[in-house]
Scaffold this motif. Structure first.
Motif, PDB file in Angstrom:
ATOM      1  N   VAL A   1       0.808  -1.208   0.000  1.00 34.87           N
ATOM      2  CA  VAL A   1       0.000   0.000   0.000  1.00 34.87           C
ATOM      3  C   VAL A   1       0.847   1.265   0.000  1.00 34.87           C
ATOM      4  O   VAL A   1       0.470   2.294  -0.581  1.00 34.87           O
ATOM      5  N   SER A   2       2.022   1.241   0.630  1.00 35.34           N
ATOM      6  CA  SER A   2       2.851   2.445   0.694  1.00 35.34           C
ATOM      7  C   SER A   2       3.425   2.815  -0.665  1.00 35.34           C
ATOM      8  O   SER A   2       3.867   3.952  -0.870  1.00 35.34           O
ATOM      9  N   GLN A   3       3.432   1.877  -1.596  1.00 35.08           N
ATOM     10  CA  GLN A   3       3.973   2.144  -2.926  1.00 35.08           C
ATOM     11  C   GLN A   3       2.905   2.642  -3.893  1.00 35.08           C
ATOM     12  O   GLN A   3       3.230   3.104  -4.991  1.00 35.08           O
ATOM     13  N   LEU A   4       1.640   2.553  -3.505  1.00 38.30           N
ATOM     14  CA  LEU A   4       0.551   2.923  -4.392  1.00 38.30           C
ATOM     15  C   LEU A   4       0.208   4.405  -4.232  1.00 38.30           C
ATOM     16  O   LEU A   4       0.141   4.909  -3.119  1.00 38.30           O
ATOM     17  N   PRO A   5      -0.019   5.115  -5.325  1.00 40.24           N
ATOM     18  CA  PRO A   5      -0.434   6.518  -5.204  1.00 40.24           C
ATOM     19  C   PRO A   5      -1.896   6.626  -4.753  1.00 40.24           C
ATOM     20  O   PRO A   5      -2.768   5.917  -5.261  1.00 40.24           O
ATOM     21  N   PHE A   6      -2.124   7.505  -3.808  1.00 35.96           N
ATOM     22  CA  PHE A   6      -3.471   7.840  -3.349  1.00 35.96           C
ATOM     23  C   PHE A   6      -3.729   9.307  -3.673  1.00 35.96           C
ATOM     24  O   PHE A   6      -2.865  10.164  -3.424  1.00 35.96           O
ATOM     25  N   VAL A   7      -4.889   9.587  -4.212  1.00 36.42           N
ATOM     26  CA  VAL A   7      -5.281  10.975  -4.449  1.00 36.42           C
ATOM     27  C   VAL A   7      -5.873  11.511  -3.147  1.00 36.42           C
ATOM     28  O   VAL A   7      -6.798  10.921  -2.585  1.00 36.42           O
TER      29      VAL A   7
END
Length: 312
Positions: free
Chosen positions: A190-196
């Motif tokens: 999850v820390s590698q995924l971009p979140f808007v």
């Protein structure tokens, strides 16, 4: 203490709105010298400094307390003008604070009939936008007369009523899911995924990650988009995972433009309407003397709109 000078209170409110003597003078259609003179007179009357002459200027704590009174005076003035049917007068400003997601979804339809009537009756409405956890600060500081907030407890001198619950879902575009989540959403990645993310006050994404993945302090790769409408556009373009109101993305979910990630996980945000109790308004409501006052009508319109749009 003698009655507070109304012209001085108008100057204080204009300075709070414009944050400069020059723009306050333009708003009031007087000279900067007159603004300074009226402010000094009000400060001498109360015996306290009300404005810090900085750039931009700011109100002191006594100034904020007097600003609350000035806002309430403006609301009462607008009510009297409405009741008397006076034409040709400048519209009084009735500021309320709302959160951006409510503004983008249900607030405008809820207020539209009242605002359309206001065009004829001569009162103004200003919507101040902030995070739902911070709109209450605007009310406490006297900047607005009412607010949509997540705070449940009313301030002294205010009334509060529940509006309903906004439900937030994690969504992403099909292309983003195919590229970034071929094996599904995993806690270890999850820390590698971009979140808007809306802005730095917004913790909705952290709440969703906590509920969905059990991670209490995940470090998210945030891409900030501080506009509710642009936020959804960014998610549709594949900028990352968004956590948006179900009410706002319902059409995109139905069309397949967006896909809900773990739709059983929802962040529920309870909203409340708070407003100052104004003496004339409370008496009018209790005695049933004519229609509710303007601030009460705003609250009623928001409550009715929320009943239609939000979850109970």
């Amino acid at each position: 203490m003698k009655d507070l000078d109304a012209a001085g209170l108008d100057c204080l409110a204009a300075l709070a709105d414009e944050r400069s003597f020059e723009r306050a003078a333009e708003t009031l259609a007087i000279t900067q010298s007159a603004v300074s003179q009226r402010l000094r007179s009000l400060e001498a009357q109360v015996g306290q400094l009300l404005v810090v002459r900085s750039r931009p200027l700011r109100l002191t704590e006594p100034g904020k307390r007097l600003l609350r009174f000035a806002r309430q005076l403006h609301a009462l003035r607008a009510e009297v003008v409405r009741e008397l049917g006076v034409r040709g007068t400048s519209a009084e400003r009735l500021p309320i604070a709302v959160n951006a997601d409510s503004l983008a979804t249900w607030v405008l339809p809820a207020l539209d009939p009242l605002v359309q009537r206001g065009l004829r009756e001569g009162f103004g409405l200003e919507l101040v936008v902030d995070d739902q956890d911070f709109t209450h600060d605007w009310l406490r500081q006297g900047e607005v007369l009412g607010c949509v907030t997540t705070v449940k407890q009313a301030l002294r001198g205010c009334v509060a009523q529940p509006l309903g619950v906004m439900r937030y879902l994690a969504v992403a575009s099909p292309a983003f899911i195919a590229q970034a989540l071929p094996h599904g959403l995993r806690a270890t990645e999850v820390s590698q995924l971009p979140f808007v993310v809306f802005n730095r006050k917004d913790d909705t994404q952290q709440q969703w990650v906590r509920q969905a993945l059990g991670l209490r302090a995940a470090r998210l790769n945030a891409r900030y988009v501080p506009s509710s409408e642009a936020y959804v556009h960014a998610v549709r373009r594949g900028w990352g995972i968004g956590v948006a109101p179900e009410l706002q993305v319902r059409a995109q979910l139905a069309s397949g433009e967006l896909v809900a990630l773990r739709p059983e996980v929802q962040v529920e945000v309870a909203l409340y309407w708070h407003q100052w109790k104004l003496g004339a308004e409370s008496e009018q409501v209790e005695l049933g003397a004519g229609p509710p006052a303007l601030l009460d009508q705003i609250g009623q319109a928001l409550a009715e709109g929320a009943r239609t749009a939000l979850q109970p």
